[in-house]
Design a protein around this motif. Structure first.
Motif, PDB file in Angstrom:
ATOM      1  N   THR A   9      30.700  35.033  40.357  1.00 36.86           N
ATOM      2  CA  THR A   9      30.763  35.846  39.088  1.00 36.86           C
ATOM      3  C   THR A   9      29.528  35.246  38.886  1.00 36.86           C
ATOM      4  OG1 THR A   9      31.629  32.791  39.265  1.00 36.86           O
ATOM      5  CG2 THR A   9      32.951  34.327  38.573  1.00 36.86           C
ATOM      6  N   ASN A  10      29.157  34.943  37.351  1.00 42.50           N
ATOM      7  CA  ASN A  10      28.031  34.167  36.623  1.00 42.50           C
ATOM      8  C   ASN A  10      27.681  33.371  36.137  1.00 42.50           C
ATOM      9  OD1 ASN A  10      25.062  35.222  36.029  1.00 42.50           O
ATOM     10  ND2 ASN A  10      25.548  36.728  34.252  1.00 42.50           N
ATOM     11  N   GLU A  11      27.433  32.811  36.533  1.00 42.78           N
ATOM     12  CA  GLU A  11      27.466  31.502  36.053  1.00 42.78           C
ATOM     13  C   GLU A  11      26.146  30.475  36.163  1.00 42.78           C
ATOM     14  OE1 GLU A  11      29.844  29.346  39.213  1.00 42.78           O
ATOM     15  OE2 GLU A  11      28.502  29.529  40.847  1.00 42.78           O
ATOM     16  N   TYR A  12      25.727  29.285  35.817  1.00 41.58           N
ATOM     17  CA  TYR A  12      24.374  28.788  35.224  1.00 41.58           C
ATOM     18  C   TYR A  12      24.648  27.863  35.904  1.00 41.58           C
ATOM     19  CZ  TYR A  12      26.451  25.691  31.867  1.00 41.58           C
ATOM     20  OH  TYR A  12      27.374  24.668  31.104  1.00 41.58           O
ATOM     21  N   ASN A  13      25.248  26.989  36.942  1.00 43.70           N
ATOM     22  CA  ASN A  13      25.083  26.148  37.867  1.00 43.70           C
ATOM     23  C   ASN A  13      23.941  26.254  39.128  1.00 43.70           C
ATOM     24  OD1 ASN A  13      27.023  25.217  35.150  1.00 43.70           O
ATOM     25  ND2 ASN A  13      28.614  24.262  37.321  1.00 43.70           N
ATOM     26  N   ASN A  14      24.769  26.990  39.678  1.00 47.73           N
ATOM     27  CA  ASN A  14      24.082  27.675  40.816  1.00 47.73           C
ATOM     28  C   ASN A  14      23.618  28.670  40.205  1.00 47.73           C
ATOM     29  OD1 ASN A  14      24.698  25.101  42.287  1.00 47.73           O
ATOM     30  ND2 ASN A  14      27.906  26.793  41.986  1.00 47.73           N
ATOM     31  N   ARG A  15      22.897  28.881  39.834  1.00 46.25           N
ATOM     32  CA  ARG A  15      21.905  30.343  39.416  1.00 46.25           C
ATOM     33  C   ARG A  15      21.160  30.930  40.260  1.00 46.25           C
ATOM     34  NH1 ARG A  15      21.986  33.888  35.810  1.00 46.25           N
ATOM     35  NH2 ARG A  15      22.977  32.936  34.582  1.00 46.25           N
ATOM     36  N   MET A  16      20.179  29.763  40.993  1.00 48.56           N
ATOM     37  CA  MET A  16      19.241  30.200  41.526  1.00 48.56           C
ATOM     38  C   MET A  16      19.542  29.601  43.417  1.00 48.56           C
ATOM     39  SD  MET A  16      17.067  30.234  39.370  1.00 48.56           S
ATOM     40  CE  MET A  16      16.210  30.283  40.058  1.00 48.56           C
ATOM     41  N   ARG A  17      20.893  29.325  43.484  1.00 47.15           N
ATOM     42  CA  ARG A  17      20.947  29.529  45.024  1.00 47.15           C
ATOM     43  C   ARG A  17      21.968  30.912  45.615  1.00 47.15           C
ATOM     44  NH1 ARG A  17      22.773  23.374  45.184  1.00 47.15           N
ATOM     45  NH2 ARG A  17      24.195  24.184  44.094  1.00 47.15           N
ATOM     46  N   ASP A  18      21.685  31.397  46.324  1.00 47.99           N
ATOM     47  CA  ASP A  18      23.108  31.963  47.473  1.00 47.99           C
ATOM     48  C   ASP A  18      24.063  30.883  47.647  1.00 47.99           C
ATOM     49  OD1 ASP A  18      21.256  33.825  46.138  1.00 47.99           O
ATOM     50  OD2 ASP A  18      20.326  34.669  48.209  1.00 47.99           O
ATOM     51  N   THR A  69      40.719  47.513  51.884  1.00 54.56           N
ATOM     52  CA  THR A  69      39.407  47.132  51.169  1.00 54.56           C
ATOM     53  C   THR A  69      39.767  46.205  50.411  1.00 54.56           C
ATOM     54  OG1 THR A  69      38.306  48.123  50.987  1.00 54.56           O
ATOM     55  CG2 THR A  69      37.147  46.778  49.529  1.00 54.56           C
ATOM     56  N   SER A  70      40.048  44.875  50.698  1.00 51.04           N
ATOM     57  CA  SER A  70      40.301  43.133  50.251  1.00 51.04           C
ATOM     58  C   SER A  70      39.088  42.635  48.980  1.00 51.04           C
ATOM     59  CB  SER A  70      40.908  42.269  51.358  1.00 51.04           C
ATOM     60  OG  SER A  70      41.017  41.288  50.515  1.00 51.04           O
ATOM     61  N   ASN A  71      39.682  42.446  47.909  1.00 54.10           N
ATOM     62  CA  ASN A  71      38.541  41.558  46.399  1.00 54.10           C
ATOM     63  C   ASN A  71      39.290  40.972  46.321  1.00 54.10           C
ATOM     64  OD1 ASN A  71      37.572  44.103  45.822  1.00 54.10           O
ATOM     65  ND2 ASN A  71      40.008  45.235  45.568  1.00 54.10           N
ATOM     66  N   PHE A  72      37.505  40.158  47.080  1.00 54.60           N
ATOM     67  CA  PHE A  72      38.072  38.710  46.275  1.00 54.60           C
ATOM     68  C   PHE A  72      36.998  38.536  44.859  1.00 54.60           C
ATOM     69  CE2 PHE A  72      38.878  38.891  50.767  1.00 54.60           C
ATOM     70  CZ  PHE A  72      40.184  37.673  50.929  1.00 54.60           C
ATOM     71  N   LYS A  73      37.155  37.126  44.705  1.00 54.86           N
ATOM     72  CA  LYS A  73      36.441  36.584  43.163  1.00 54.86           C
ATOM     73  C   LYS A  73      35.952  35.313  44.248  1.00 54.86           C
ATOM     74  CE  LYS A  73      37.771  35.131  39.846  1.00 54.86           C
ATOM     75  NZ  LYS A  73      38.565  34.642  38.084  1.00 54.86           N
ATOM     76  N   VAL A  74      34.457  35.155  43.694  1.00 48.80           N
ATOM     77  CA  VAL A  74      34.327  33.596  44.133  1.00 48.80           C
ATOM     78  C   VAL A  74      32.703  33.056  43.275  1.00 48.80           C
ATOM     79  CG1 VAL A  74      31.573  34.550  45.151  1.00 48.80           C
ATOM     80  CG2 VAL A  74      32.776  32.604  46.196  1.00 48.80           C
ATOM     81  N   GLY A  75      33.053  31.926  42.922  1.00 50.56           N
ATOM     82  CA  GLY A  75      32.296  31.310  42.040  1.00 50.56           C
ATOM     83  C   GLY A  75      32.148  29.530  41.832  1.00 50.56           C
ATOM     84  N   GLY A  76      31.517  28.890  41.631  1.00 50.28           N
ATOM     85  CA  GLY A  76      31.976  27.616  41.168  1.00 50.28           C
ATOM     86  C   GLY A  76      32.972  26.862  40.858  1.00 50.28           C
ATOM     87  N   PHE A  77      33.021  25.550  41.204  1.00 50.56           N
ATOM     88  CA  PHE A  77      34.052  24.785  40.770  1.00 50.56           C
ATOM     89  C   PHE A  77      35.174  24.975  39.462  1.00 50.56           C
ATOM     90  CE2 PHE A  77      31.344  21.353  39.944  1.00 50.56           C
ATOM     91  CZ  PHE A  77      31.672  20.974  38.947  1.00 50.56           C
ATOM     92  N   LYS A  78      35.866  23.878  39.052  1.00 46.41           N
ATOM     93  CA  LYS A  78      36.448  25.197  38.123  1.00 46.41           C
ATOM     94  C   LYS A  78      36.277  24.648  37.135  1.00 46.41           C
ATOM     95  CE  LYS A  78      41.731  25.054  37.006  1.00 46.41           C
ATOM     96  NZ  LYS A  78      43.057  24.195  36.689  1.00 46.41           N
ATOM     97  N   PHE A  79      35.764  23.341  36.625  1.00 54.82           N
ATOM     98  CA  PHE A  79      35.187  22.957  35.825  1.00 54.82           C
ATOM     99  C   PHE A  79      33.648  23.159  35.628  1.00 54.82           C
ATOM    100  CE2 PHE A  79      39.227  21.107  35.565  1.00 54.82           C
ATOM    101  CZ  PHE A  79      39.928  21.612  34.772  1.00 54.82           C
ATOM    102  N   GLY A  80      32.902  23.587  35.710  1.00 60.15           N
ATOM    103  CA  GLY A  80      31.213  23.440  36.539  1.00 60.15           C
ATOM    104  C   GLY A  80      31.201  24.145  34.579  1.00 60.15           C
ATOM    105  N   GLN A  81      31.512  25.276  34.195  1.00 59.21           N
ATOM    106  CA  GLN A  81      30.904  25.592  33.471  1.00 59.21           C
ATOM    107  C   GLN A  81      30.893  24.565  31.882  1.00 59.21           C
ATOM    108  OE1 GLN A  81      28.900  28.017  35.152  1.00 59.21           O
ATOM    109  NE2 GLN A  81      29.289  29.758  34.026  1.00 59.21           N
ATOM    110  N   ILE A  82      31.978  23.867  32.036  1.00 58.81           N
ATOM    111  CA  ILE A  82      32.216  22.783  31.127  1.00 58.81           C
ATOM    112  C   ILE A  82      31.907  21.263  31.223  1.00 58.81           C
ATOM    113  CG2 ILE A  82      33.778  24.662  29.694  1.00 58.81           C
ATOM    114  CD1 ILE A  82      35.462  22.908  30.221  1.00 58.81           C
ATOM    115  N   LEU A  83      31.525  21.625  32.638  1.00 53.98           N
ATOM    116  CA  LEU A  83      30.792  19.918  32.488  1.00 53.98           C
ATOM    117  C   LEU A  83      29.706  19.767  32.737  1.00 53.98           C
ATOM    118  CD1 LEU A  83      32.611  17.119  33.713  1.00 53.98           C
ATOM    119  CD2 LEU A  83      31.768  18.735  36.713  1.00 53.98           C
ATOM    120  N   MET A  84      28.464  20.542  32.391  1.00 53.41           N
ATOM    121  CA  MET A  84      27.331  20.300  32.469  1.00 53.41           C
ATOM    122  C   MET A  84      26.751  19.740  30.544  1.00 53.41           C
ATOM    123  SD  MET A  84      24.931  21.686  35.636  1.00 53.41           S
ATOM    124  CE  MET A  84      25.700  21.096  37.342  1.00 53.41           C
TER     125      MET A  84
END
Length: 137
Positions: A9-18, A69-84
């Motif tokens: 996912t496109n998120e700003y919490n962990n944007r700079m880290r892979d 082919t098995s498809n997955f979505k990976v992202g930060g924790f559930k409320f990370g986008q609104i918590l900060m």
């Protein structure tokens, strides 16, 4: 040959880290913010995990067949986008109210947010990232 496809996912919490991607406990690569990658693997049972620093996603067990082919979505924790943003807003509100209205109790509104972050960085560190299988039609 089977394939595991991950979309981050496109998120700003962990944007700079892979995120590091593990299949069966072996690191097979990394995935950057907003990126989609495919990882070829063998047919059979596999365990997929994503990690960042000392935190990770829960392990996902999958069974792959030939040419599947098995498809997955990976992202930060559930409320990370609104918590900060909420936390920063409450801290700014606290400083404004404490300077201009002599009201020093708004800092207690930030305490639950810090406790939630503390949880995800300690006890809940294996739930810091979300990893879920998605159906692509």
């Amino acid at each position: 040959m089977a394939t595991i496809r991950l979309k981050r996912t496109n998120e700003y919490n962990n944007r700079m880290r892979d995120y590091k991607i593990f299949i069966d406990g072996q690191q097979v690569g990394t995935i950057a913010n907003g990126e989609t990658k495919e990882f070829p693997t063998t047919v059979g049972q596999h365990i997929v995990t994503a990690k960042i620093d000392w935190c990770s996603s829960p392990d996902i067990s999958i069974e792959l067949k030939e040419n599947q082919t098995s498809n997955f979505k990976v992202g930060g924790f559930k409320f990370g986008q609104i918590l900060m943003p909420i936390g920063l807003g409450l801290i700014v509100l606290h400083f404004i109210l404490s300077k201009f209205a002599d009201f020093d109790y708004t800092i207690y509104l930030v305490a639950p947010l810090f406790l939630l972050m503390f949880y995800y960085l300690t006890i809940g560190r294996k739930k810091y990232l979300t990893l879920e299988e998605v159906n692509v039609n």
